[in-house]
Design a protein around this motif. Structure first.
Motif, PDB file in Angstrom:
ATOM      1  N   PHE A 272       0.826  -1.206   0.000  1.00 42.40           N
ATOM      2  CA  PHE A 272       0.000   0.000   0.000  1.00 42.40           C
ATOM      3  C   PHE A 272       0.863   1.259   0.000  1.00 42.40           C
ATOM      4  O   PHE A 272       0.636   2.176  -0.803  1.00 42.40           O
ATOM      5  CB  PHE A 272      -0.922  -0.005   1.221  1.00 42.40           C
ATOM      6  N   THR A 273       1.867   1.319   0.878  1.00 47.16           N
ATOM      7  CA  THR A 273       2.716   2.512   0.951  1.00 47.16           C
ATOM      8  C   THR A 273       3.600   2.648  -0.290  1.00 47.16           C
ATOM      9  O   THR A 273       3.904   3.765  -0.716  1.00 47.16           O
ATOM     10  CB  THR A 273       3.598   2.471   2.213  1.00 47.16           C
ATOM     11  N   TRP A 274       3.986   1.518  -0.885  1.00 51.63           N
ATOM     12  CA  TRP A 274       4.806   1.556  -2.093  1.00 51.63           C
ATOM     13  C   TRP A 274       4.026   2.181  -3.246  1.00 51.63           C
ATOM     14  O   TRP A 274       4.539   3.020  -3.977  1.00 51.63           O
ATOM     15  CB  TRP A 274       5.250   0.135  -2.447  1.00 51.63           C
ATOM     16  N   VAL A 275       2.767   1.763  -3.395  1.00 53.28           N
ATOM     17  CA  VAL A 275       1.907   2.327  -4.437  1.00 53.28           C
ATOM     18  C   VAL A 275       1.572   3.782  -4.122  1.00 53.28           C
ATOM     19  O   VAL A 275       1.561   4.637  -5.017  1.00 53.28           O
ATOM     20  CB  VAL A 275       0.622   1.495  -4.582  1.00 53.28           C
ATOM     21  N   LEU A 276       1.308   4.087  -2.858  1.00 59.26           N
ATOM     22  CA  LEU A 276       1.014   5.462  -2.457  1.00 59.26           C
ATOM     23  C   LEU A 276       2.188   6.379  -2.759  1.00 59.26           C
ATOM     24  O   LEU A 276       1.996   7.519  -3.216  1.00 59.26           O
ATOM     25  CB  LEU A 276       0.687   5.500  -0.955  1.00 59.26           C
ATOM     26  N   PHE A 277       3.398   5.892  -2.530  1.00 56.80           N
ATOM     27  CA  PHE A 277       4.605   6.665  -2.833  1.00 56.80           C
ATOM     28  C   PHE A 277       4.652   7.023  -4.320  1.00 56.80           C
ATOM     29  O   PHE A 277       5.046   8.128  -4.694  1.00 56.80           O
ATOM     30  CB  PHE A 277       5.854   5.852  -2.452  1.00 56.80           C
ATOM     31  N   TYR A 278       4.214   6.072  -5.160  1.00 55.16           N
ATOM     32  CA  TYR A 278       4.201   6.320  -6.604  1.00 55.16           C
ATOM     33  C   TYR A 278       3.242   7.456  -6.954  1.00 55.16           C
ATOM     34  O   TYR A 278       3.582   8.354  -7.738  1.00 55.16           O
ATOM     35  CB  TYR A 278       3.811   5.049  -7.351  1.00 55.16           C
ATOM     36  N   PHE A 279       2.054   7.426  -6.377  1.00 55.87           N
ATOM     37  CA  PHE A 279       1.062   8.454  -6.695  1.00 55.87           C
ATOM     38  C   PHE A 279       1.476   9.825  -6.166  1.00 55.87           C
ATOM     39  O   PHE A 279       1.139  10.854  -6.756  1.00 55.87           O
ATOM     40  CB  PHE A 279      -0.308   8.067  -6.128  1.00 55.87           C
ATOM     41  N   ILE A 280       2.238   9.851  -5.094  1.00 58.78           N
ATOM     42  CA  ILE A 280       2.680  11.124  -4.523  1.00 58.78           C
ATOM     43  C   ILE A 280       3.902  11.668  -5.255  1.00 58.78           C
ATOM     44  O   ILE A 280       3.990  12.871  -5.545  1.00 58.78           O
ATOM     45  CB  ILE A 280       2.995  10.963  -3.026  1.00 58.78           C
ATOM     46  N   ASN A 281       4.845  10.771  -5.593  1.00 58.86           N
ATOM     47  CA  ASN A 281       6.130  11.211  -6.147  1.00 58.86           C
ATOM     48  C   ASN A 281       6.322  10.898  -7.626  1.00 58.86           C
ATOM     49  O   ASN A 281       7.325  11.301  -8.212  1.00 58.86           O
ATOM     50  CB  ASN A 281       7.280  10.573  -5.348  1.00 58.86           C
ATOM     51  N   GLY A 282       5.388  10.151  -8.213  1.00 61.16           N
ATOM     52  CA  GLY A 282       5.502   9.837  -9.626  1.00 61.16           C
ATOM     53  C   GLY A 282       6.472   8.717  -9.935  1.00 61.16           C
ATOM     54  O   GLY A 282       6.773   8.449 -11.099  1.00 61.16           O
ATOM     55  N   LYS A 283       6.976   8.047  -8.906  1.00 59.37           N
ATOM     56  CA  LYS A 283       7.878   6.919  -9.111  1.00 59.37           C
ATOM     57  C   LYS A 283       7.801   6.012  -7.891  1.00 59.37           C
ATOM     58  O   LYS A 283       7.432   6.444  -6.795  1.00 59.37           O
ATOM     59  CB  LYS A 283       9.316   7.386  -9.319  1.00 59.37           C
ATOM     60  N   PHE A 284       8.151   4.750  -8.088  1.00 64.56           N
ATOM     61  CA  PHE A 284       8.123   3.801  -6.992  1.00 64.56           C
ATOM     62  C   PHE A 284       9.361   3.957  -6.122  1.00 64.56           C
ATOM     63  O   PHE A 284      10.454   4.261  -6.613  1.00 64.56           O
ATOM     64  CB  PHE A 284       8.043   2.364  -7.505  1.00 64.56           C
ATOM     65  N   GLY A 285       9.204   3.730  -4.815  1.00 61.58           N
ATOM     66  CA  GLY A 285      10.335   3.821  -3.901  1.00 61.58           C
ATOM     67  C   GLY A 285      11.298   2.660  -4.082  1.00 61.58           C
ATOM     68  O   GLY A 285      10.944   1.604  -4.602  1.00 61.58           O
ATOM     69  N   VAL A 286      12.527   2.860  -3.636  1.00 57.39           N
ATOM     70  CA  VAL A 286      13.559   1.826  -3.775  1.00 57.39           C
ATOM     71  C   VAL A 286      14.180   1.460  -2.422  1.00 57.39           C
ATOM     72  O   VAL A 286      15.145   0.707  -2.366  1.00 57.39           O
ATOM     73  CB  VAL A 286      14.684   2.308  -4.732  1.00 57.39           C
ATOM     74  N   ARG A 287      13.592   1.940  -1.328  1.00 59.29           N
ATOM     75  CA  ARG A 287      14.223   1.753  -0.020  1.00 59.29           C
ATOM     76  C   ARG A 287      13.675   0.560   0.759  1.00 59.29           C
ATOM     77  O   ARG A 287      14.271   0.134   1.730  1.00 59.29           O
ATOM     78  CB  ARG A 287      14.047   3.031   0.815  1.00 59.29           C
ATOM     79  N   GLY A 288      12.550   0.019   0.373  1.00 60.43           N
ATOM     80  CA  GLY A 288      11.965  -1.084   1.127  1.00 60.43           C
ATOM     81  C   GLY A 288      12.801  -2.352   1.045  1.00 60.43           C
ATOM     82  O   GLY A 288      13.517  -2.590   0.059  1.00 60.43           O
ATOM     83  N   ASP A 289      12.710  -3.177   2.078  1.00 60.35           N
ATOM     84  CA  ASP A 289      13.487  -4.419   2.121  1.00 60.35           C
ATOM     85  C   ASP A 289      13.219  -5.298   0.902  1.00 60.35           C
ATOM     86  O   ASP A 289      14.148  -5.838   0.291  1.00 60.35           O
ATOM     87  CB  ASP A 289      13.149  -5.215   3.389  1.00 60.35           C
ATOM     88  N   GLU A 290      11.941  -5.475   0.570  1.00 59.42           N
ATOM     89  CA  GLU A 290      11.572  -6.371  -0.524  1.00 59.42           C
ATOM     90  C   GLU A 290      12.097  -5.867  -1.870  1.00 59.42           C
ATOM     91  O   GLU A 290      12.501  -6.665  -2.727  1.00 59.42           O
ATOM     92  CB  GLU A 290      10.055  -6.542  -0.577  1.00 59.42           C
ATOM     93  N   VAL A 291      12.096  -4.561  -2.046  1.00 54.51           N
ATOM     94  CA  VAL A 291      12.617  -3.978  -3.289  1.00 54.51           C
ATOM     95  C   VAL A 291      14.129  -4.180  -3.372  1.00 54.51           C
ATOM     96  O   VAL A 291      14.673  -4.540  -4.431  1.00 54.51           O
ATOM     97  CB  VAL A 291      12.267  -2.482  -3.376  1.00 54.51           C
ATOM     98  N   LYS A 292      14.827  -3.975  -2.269  1.00 52.33           N
ATOM     99  CA  LYS A 292      16.284  -4.161  -2.237  1.00 52.33           C
ATOM    100  C   LYS A 292      16.643  -5.610  -2.539  1.00 52.33           C
ATOM    101  O   LYS A 292      17.601  -5.892  -3.276  1.00 52.33           O
ATOM    102  CB  LYS A 292      16.827  -3.768  -0.870  1.00 52.33           C
ATOM    103  N   MET A 293      15.877  -6.545  -1.982  1.00 49.95           N
ATOM    104  CA  MET A 293      16.144  -7.963  -2.233  1.00 49.95           C
ATOM    105  C   MET A 293      15.930  -8.308  -3.699  1.00 49.95           C
ATOM    106  O   MET A 293      16.720  -9.049  -4.300  1.00 49.95           O
ATOM    107  CB  MET A 293      15.237  -8.811  -1.341  1.00 49.95           C
TER     108      MET A 293
END
Length: 207
Positions: free
Chosen positions: A122-143
């Motif tokens: 939810f927060t990953w998608v919300l970050f996209y709508f707020i910033n226009g791009k997906f975040g890269v800091r979450g554990d799952e994304v880093k893995m």
């Protein structure tokens, strides 16, 4: 259909969700901490982060960083899976009851460690709508990036499992009479726990 809302239960459950948000956050970080310790690294846990102490951070290999990153989600998922297993093993005790015992509530809240994965999505998608791009800091994304997989792969997969667990808990183990109370208290307690711990008091209590 009569709408039933239990104010007393709402209070108890909301406070429990707040407490479990704190416990879930800290135990998740101790998953990272334990991974770092296994690798022989000095580290410490604060209110919302695991910190590698000294100048060791510059000496960690990509593989070691992956192992440390994996430790947090692995702890959360294993704890949630333990809760699901306990619910399954005791499922007959949930049939046709209107009031849950303390032990049954413990099983339910342990299984809801899987909610972290839903919240992450939810927060990953919300970050996209707020910033226009997906975040890269979450554990799952880093893995996913380390394994050269699509960055959404772990986030989406674990979130879908989390949604399934949540659906099962709500509609199979929560008595129908208190489902609305449970859902509302989860929303209120979860959001309140995040704000109270990660935004306000966590940094003071556990800097």
């Amino acid at each position: 259909m009569t709408f039933y809302f239990d104010k007393k239960l709402f209070t108890y459950l909301s406070l429990t969700f707040i407490l479990m948000t704190v416990i879930g956050t800290i135990s998740h970080e101790y998953g990272h901490y334990l991974s770092a310790k296994i690798l022989g690294l000095n580290s410490r846990v604060n209110y919302g982060m695991t910190i590698i102490e000294g100048n060791q951070n510059n000496l960690i290999s990509p593989k070691e960083r992956f192992i440390i990153t994996l430790g947090g989600p692995l702890q959360t998922i294993l704890t949630g899976t333990l809760g699901v297993a306990l619910l399954y093993l005791s499922r007959k005790s949930f049939y046709q009851i209107e009031k849950l015992s303390l032990l049954q509530w413990c099983y339910i809240f342990t299984s809801l460690f899987w909610l972290r994965q839903v919240s992450n999505m939810f927060t990953w998608v919300l970050f996209y709508f707020i910033n226009g791009k997906f975040g890269v800091r979450g554990d799952e994304v880093k893995m996913a990036r380390y394994l050269e997989l699509p960055k959404w792969s772990f986030v989406l997969t674990t979130a879908l499992i989390g949604v399934f667990v949540l659906w099962t808990v709500v509609f199979k183990f929560i008595p129908k009479k208190i489902r609305i109370t449970f859902i509302i208290s989860g929303l209120v307690g979860g959001v309140s726990g995040y704000i109270l711990w990660l935004e306000l008091f966590g940094k003071i209590i556990m800097p």
